[in-house]
Design a protein around this motif. Structure first.
Motif, PDB file in Angstrom:
ATOM      1  N   TRP A 233      25.863 -46.395  -2.779  1.00 61.32           N
ATOM      2  CA  TRP A 233      24.743 -45.715  -2.138  1.00 61.32           C
ATOM      3  C   TRP A 233      24.095 -46.647  -1.140  1.00 61.32           C
ATOM      4  CZ3 TRP A 233      19.359 -46.418  -1.936  1.00 61.32           C
ATOM      5  CH2 TRP A 233      18.642 -45.326  -1.404  1.00 61.32           C
ATOM      6  N   PHE A 234      23.788 -46.122   0.038  1.00 63.13           N
ATOM      7  CA  PHE A 234      23.123 -46.887   1.085  1.00 63.13           C
ATOM      8  C   PHE A 234      21.866 -46.134   1.520  1.00 63.13           C
ATOM      9  CE2 PHE A 234      27.554 -48.036   1.329  1.00 63.13           C
ATOM     10  CZ  PHE A 234      27.559 -49.400   1.595  1.00 63.13           C
ATOM     11  N   PRO A 235      20.714 -46.809   1.564  1.00 61.18           N
ATOM     12  CA  PRO A 235      19.503 -46.137   2.070  1.00 61.18           C
ATOM     13  C   PRO A 235      19.625 -45.856   3.556  1.00 61.18           C
ATOM     14  CG  PRO A 235      19.081 -48.472   1.698  1.00 61.18           C
ATOM     15  CD  PRO A 235      20.452 -48.197   1.147  1.00 61.18           C
ATOM     16  N   LYS A 236      18.844 -44.922   4.017  1.00 58.72           N
ATOM     17  CA  LYS A 236      18.928 -44.453   5.398  1.00 58.72           C
ATOM     18  C   LYS A 236      18.745 -45.576   6.411  1.00 58.72           C
ATOM     19  CE  LYS A 236      16.958 -40.689   8.203  1.00 58.72           C
ATOM     20  NZ  LYS A 236      15.983 -39.565   8.187  1.00 58.72           N
ATOM     21  N   ASN A 237      17.822 -46.498   6.134  1.00 60.21           N
ATOM     22  CA  ASN A 237      17.539 -47.547   7.115  1.00 60.21           C
ATOM     23  C   ASN A 237      18.643 -48.597   7.214  1.00 60.21           C
ATOM     24  OD1 ASN A 237      17.173 -48.926   4.716  1.00 60.21           O
ATOM     25  ND2 ASN A 237      15.014 -49.404   5.055  1.00 60.21           N
ATOM     26  N   GLN A 238      19.651 -48.540   6.334  1.00 59.95           N
ATOM     27  CA  GLN A 238      20.761 -49.483   6.401  1.00 59.95           C
ATOM     28  C   GLN A 238      21.987 -48.910   7.112  1.00 59.95           C
ATOM     29  OE1 GLN A 238      21.818 -51.249   2.643  1.00 59.95           O
ATOM     30  NE2 GLN A 238      19.765 -52.077   2.274  1.00 59.95           N
ATOM     31  N   VAL A 239      21.948 -47.638   7.465  1.00 63.00           N
ATOM     32  CA  VAL A 239      23.121 -47.011   8.086  1.00 63.00           C
ATOM     33  C   VAL A 239      22.757 -46.353   9.421  1.00 63.00           C
ATOM     34  CG1 VAL A 239      24.368 -46.666   5.932  1.00 63.00           C
ATOM     35  CG2 VAL A 239      22.743 -44.921   6.686  1.00 63.00           C
ATOM     36  N   LEU A 240      21.812 -46.954  10.138  1.00 67.54           N
ATOM     37  CA  LEU A 240      21.385 -46.385  11.418  1.00 67.54           C
ATOM     38  C   LEU A 240      22.507 -46.413  12.450  1.00 67.54           C
ATOM     39  CD1 LEU A 240      17.779 -47.902  11.681  1.00 67.54           C
ATOM     40  CD2 LEU A 240      18.433 -45.573  11.012  1.00 67.54           C
ATOM     41  N   GLY A 241      23.476 -47.303  12.285  1.00 72.62           N
ATOM     42  CA  GLY A 241      24.581 -47.370  13.235  1.00 72.62           C
ATOM     43  C   GLY A 241      25.487 -46.159  13.209  1.00 72.62           C
ATOM     44  N   LEU A 242      25.457 -45.392  12.126  1.00 72.19           N
ATOM     45  CA  LEU A 242      26.336 -44.226  12.020  1.00 72.19           C
ATOM     46  C   LEU A 242      26.061 -43.195  13.108  1.00 72.19           C
ATOM     47  CD1 LEU A 242      26.303 -43.615   8.151  1.00 72.19           C
ATOM     48  CD2 LEU A 242      28.160 -44.593   9.505  1.00 72.19           C
ATOM     49  N   ARG A 243      24.800 -43.070  13.506  1.00 75.36           N
ATOM     50  CA  ARG A 243      24.446 -42.010  14.456  1.00 75.36           C
ATOM     51  C   ARG A 243      25.099 -42.212  15.821  1.00 75.36           C
ATOM     52  NH1 ARG A 243      18.102 -43.513  15.748  1.00 75.36           N
ATOM     53  NH2 ARG A 243      18.303 -45.782  15.687  1.00 75.36           N
ATOM     54  N   PRO A 285      44.714 -55.796  11.411  1.00 78.22           N
ATOM     55  CA  PRO A 285      44.095 -55.144  12.576  1.00 78.22           C
ATOM     56  C   PRO A 285      42.712 -55.696  12.865  1.00 78.22           C
ATOM     57  CG  PRO A 285      43.956 -53.714  10.664  1.00 78.22           C
ATOM     58  CD  PRO A 285      44.782 -54.894  10.242  1.00 78.22           C
ATOM     59  N   ILE A 286      42.387 -55.761  14.146  1.00 81.87           N
ATOM     60  CA  ILE A 286      41.030 -56.089  14.581  1.00 81.87           C
ATOM     61  C   ILE A 286      40.590 -54.969  15.528  1.00 81.87           C
ATOM     62  CG2 ILE A 286      41.089 -58.583  14.253  1.00 81.87           C
ATOM     63  CD1 ILE A 286      41.925 -58.905  17.129  1.00 81.87           C
ATOM     64  N   PHE A 287      39.317 -54.624  15.447  1.00 78.73           N
ATOM     65  CA  PHE A 287      38.825 -53.409  16.092  1.00 78.73           C
ATOM     66  C   PHE A 287      37.764 -53.731  17.143  1.00 78.73           C
ATOM     67  CE2 PHE A 287      40.214 -52.480  11.820  1.00 78.73           C
ATOM     68  CZ  PHE A 287      40.986 -51.342  11.963  1.00 78.73           C
ATOM     69  N   SER A 288      37.740 -52.905  18.186  1.00 75.89           N
ATOM     70  CA  SER A 288      36.687 -52.945  19.200  1.00 75.89           C
ATOM     71  C   SER A 288      36.122 -51.533  19.348  1.00 75.89           C
ATOM     72  CB  SER A 288      37.232 -53.429  20.543  1.00 75.89           C
ATOM     73  OG  SER A 288      37.717 -54.758  20.441  1.00 75.89           O
ATOM     74  N   ILE A 289      34.804 -51.433  19.331  1.00 76.31           N
ATOM     75  CA  ILE A 289      34.133 -50.131  19.418  1.00 76.31           C
ATOM     76  C   ILE A 289      33.447 -50.005  20.772  1.00 76.31           C
ATOM     77  CG2 ILE A 289      32.289 -48.695  18.471  1.00 76.31           C
ATOM     78  CD1 ILE A 289      32.879 -49.862  15.733  1.00 76.31           C
ATOM     79  N   GLN A 319      23.292 -53.890  17.823  1.00 76.53           N
ATOM     80  CA  GLN A 319      22.850 -54.517  16.586  1.00 76.53           C
ATOM     81  C   GLN A 319      22.896 -53.542  15.413  1.00 76.53           C
ATOM     82  OE1 GLN A 319      22.339 -57.650  15.823  1.00 76.53           O
ATOM     83  NE2 GLN A 319      21.880 -57.055  13.703  1.00 76.53           N
ATOM     84  N   GLU A 320      22.497 -52.292  15.649  1.00 71.38           N
ATOM     85  CA  GLU A 320      22.539 -51.288  14.582  1.00 71.38           C
ATOM     86  C   GLU A 320      23.978 -51.022  14.135  1.00 71.38           C
ATOM     87  OE1 GLU A 320      20.453 -47.770  15.706  1.00 71.38           O
ATOM     88  OE2 GLU A 320      18.463 -48.700  15.535  1.00 71.38           O
ATOM     89  N   ILE A 321      24.897 -50.917  15.102  1.00 70.58           N
ATOM     90  CA  ILE A 321      26.305 -50.678  14.759  1.00 70.58           C
ATOM     91  C   ILE A 321      26.863 -51.859  13.967  1.00 70.58           C
ATOM     92  CG2 ILE A 321      28.622 -50.396  15.714  1.00 70.58           C
ATOM     93  CD1 ILE A 321      27.314 -48.928  18.083  1.00 70.58           C
ATOM     94  N   LYS A 322      26.573 -53.059  14.404  1.00 72.03           N
ATOM     95  CA  LYS A 322      27.073 -54.253  13.725  1.00 72.03           C
ATOM     96  C   LYS A 322      26.472 -54.396  12.336  1.00 72.03           C
ATOM     97  CE  LYS A 322      27.421 -59.288  14.282  1.00 72.03           C
ATOM     98  NZ  LYS A 322      27.102 -60.439  15.184  1.00 72.03           N
ATOM     99  N   SER A 365      36.767 -58.528  11.372  1.00 74.56           N
ATOM    100  CA  SER A 365      37.663 -57.424  11.748  1.00 74.56           C
ATOM    101  C   SER A 365      37.071 -56.576  12.869  1.00 74.56           C
ATOM    102  CB  SER A 365      37.949 -56.546  10.527  1.00 74.56           C
ATOM    103  OG  SER A 365      38.619 -57.267   9.520  1.00 74.56           O
ATOM    104  N   LEU A 366      35.748 -56.512  12.940  1.00 80.12           N
ATOM    105  CA  LEU A 366      35.089 -55.841  14.058  1.00 80.12           C
ATOM    106  C   LEU A 366      34.865 -56.890  15.139  1.00 80.12           C
ATOM    107  CD1 LEU A 366      33.888 -53.348  15.332  1.00 80.12           C
ATOM    108  CD2 LEU A 366      31.755 -53.799  14.122  1.00 80.12           C
TER     109      LEU A 366
END
Length: 386
Positions: A233-243, A285-289, A319-322, A365-366
Motif C-alpha cells: 500500500w502506498f499513500p497518495k502523496n507518495q505516488v504523485l508521479g503516476l499522474r 534493461p535500463i529505461f528512459s522516460i 522529481q515526482e516521477i523519480k 534501472s531508471l
C-alpha cells in the motif's frame, strides 16, 4: 353472405393471433426487487464475509425538486461462508425480495481479502452470469459496512458518490486513476504489469452539515499488486508521479515555489509519455522516460517569466516521477510497469530473461527522465513569454 363470412374469418383470425401475444403476467414492480449496487468482500477467521449495498428505488431516481432531496436509508446485508459463493448464498436466507445483481457498480475488497489468493476470489465472483465487467473496483482498510453506510452530499442519490462514480472526482483531481473490473482482471494477469488498485477511505474532517461532521468518500492511496500475490500500500502523496504517466489524466495541479514562497499554481491535462529501453553490460534493461504535458496558469503569486515557470515545472515533474519510482523499488514494486514495456517492445529480451523473472530493477534501472512542459494560455496574467 360472402361478406359476412369474410368478416367472421377476420374476427376469428384476430382472436387467434391475440392468444399468441405475450403479456405482463410475470411482470414485477421495481419496488418489489432488491437491486444490489455495491458488493464488498472481507476475510476473517477462515471465512469470507460478503456485504451488499442496496437502495430504496426512490433514492436512485432523479430528484428534481430541492424539497425532495432528503436522506434516505441505505440497506446493507452481511453474510459469511467458507467461500465467496457460500457467503453470497447465505444472504438469500434472510432476504425478503428477489435479488438482482445486474446493476452492481462498485466492488470493494478489504485488505484481508487482498492478502488471500485474489485471482481465485475474483474468478469465483465473475462466474456469476449477472455480474458484469463494468463495476469500479477498490481496496480498503476501513470496515466495509461503515463504507457502505456513508451518505452523499446534499441528499442526492448515493450513486453520485466516489464509490459508484469516481470518474467525476478524477476529472478535477487526476492523481489516482479509478479502474473497472475488466481492467482489473486483465492487468492482474498481464506479464510484467503491476496492478494499481485505488484505496477507498472515509474523510472525516473536510465536510460538515451545519455544525455536524459529514463523512465523505476519499481515494487515499493505492494497492500495488504484482502477480496477484505480492501487494503493497502506498499513500497518495507518495505516488504523485503516476499522474504524469497516465493518459487519462484530465486535470492535475502543480504548485511552484520560489524558495519558501509560493510562485504559481499550474494545471495540466492529457500528458503523453513513452518509455525507451537499452541494456547494460550485464544484459539488464535500463529505461528512459519521456513526458510531454500541456497546461495553463491558475494563479501567479509573484512576478515571473515563462522560462522560469516552465523550468521549475519540468524539474518538479521529474522529481515526482523519480520519487514515485524509488518509493516502489524500495518495496520491490515496479509502479510504472516498466517490465511490461520490455515485454511489449522486446519479446526476445523478455524470453532471454526467463519471461521477465530475471529482470532486476534498481534505482539505476531508471536511467533518465525527460520532461517537456508547454503552457498554452495564461488567463488574465501578463507574463514575459521568453
Amino acid at each position: 353472405m360472402r361478406k359476412k363470412t369474410w368478416s367472421f374469418l377476420c374476427c376469428l383470425l384476430t382472436v387467434s393471433l391475440s392468444l399468441l401475444l405475450t403479456g405482463c403476467w410475470d411482470n414485477r414492480n421495481i419496488q418489489d426487487l432488491n437491486y444490489v449496487k455495491a458488493l464488498g468482500i472481507d476475510y476473517k477467521d477462515g471465512e469470507f464475509i460478503v456485504y451488499t449495498q442496496s437502495f430504496d428505488f426512490t433514492n436512485i431516481a432523479k430528484q428534481e425538486a430541492a424539497s425532495n432531496k432528503v436522506t434516505r436509508p441505505i440497506w446493507i446485508a452481511q453474510a459469511k461462508g467458507k467461500t465467496i459463493d457460500r457467503a453470497i448464498n447465505n444472504i438469500f436466507k434472510s432476504n425478503q425480495l428477489r435479488v438482482v445483481w445486474d446493476y452492481i457498480t462498485a466492488i470493494v475488497l478489504s485488505q484481508r481479502a487482498l492478502e488471500k489468493d485474489i485471482l481465485q476470489s475474483i474468478d469465483n465472483l465473475i462466474r456469476y452470469p449477472e455480474v458484469r465487467y463494468t463495476p469500479w473496483v477498490f481496496g480498503t482498510t476501513k470496515p466495509i459496512n461503515t463504507l457502505f453506510a456513508t451518505q452523499s452530499l446534499f441528499g442526492l442519490s448515493p450513486l453520485l458518490t466516489i464509490l459508484h462514480n469516481p470518474r467525476e472526482a478524477f476529472k478535477q483531481d487526476s492523481t489516482i486513476e479509478p479502474i473497472r473490473l475488466h481492467r482489473f482482471v486483465y492487468e492482474i494477469r498481464a506479464p510484467g504489469t503491476t496492478l494499481l488498485l485505488p484505496s477507498l477511505s472515509i474523510n472525516q474532517k473536510d465536510w460538515r452539515k451545519d455544525s455536524q461532521k459529514t463523512p465523505q468518500y476519499e481515494i487515499d492511496g493505492i494497492y500495488a499488486i504484482k502477480d496477484g500475490t505480492d501487494r503493497e500500500w502506498f499513500p497518495k502523496n507518495q505516488v504523485l508521479g503516476l499522474r504524469w504517466l497516465t493518459y487519462s489524466t484530465k486535470h492535475s495541479y502543480l504548485t511552484i515555489d520560489r524558495g519558501q514562497k509560493p510562485l504559481a499554481d499550474l494545471a495540466f491535462s492529457k500528458p503523453k509519455h513513452k518509455v525507451k529501453i537499452a541494456f547494460d553490460q550485464s544484459g539488464q534493461p535500463i529505461f528512459s522516460i519521456y513526458v510531454d504535458v500541456h497546461g495553463f496558469i491558475e494563479e501567479v503569486s509573484e512576478a515571473t517569466e515563462m522560462k522560469e515557470l516552465r523550468k521549475k515545472a519540468e524539474q518538479k515533474i521529474m522529481q515526482e516521477i523519480k520519487s514515485t519510482y524509488q518509493k516502489g523499488i524500495k518495496k520491490g514494486i515496479d509502479l510504472y510497469s516498466l517490465k511490461n514495456h520490455l515485454y511489449k517492445q522486446d519479446i526476445q529480451a523478455w524470453k532471454r530473461l526467463s519471461d521477465g523473472n530475471d529482470v532486476t530493477l534498481t534505482k539505476e534501472s531508471l536511467e533518465s527522465i525527460h520532461v517537456h512542459v508547454s503552457i498554452d494560455h495564461f488567463g488574465m496574467y501578463r507574463i514575459n513569454k521568453k
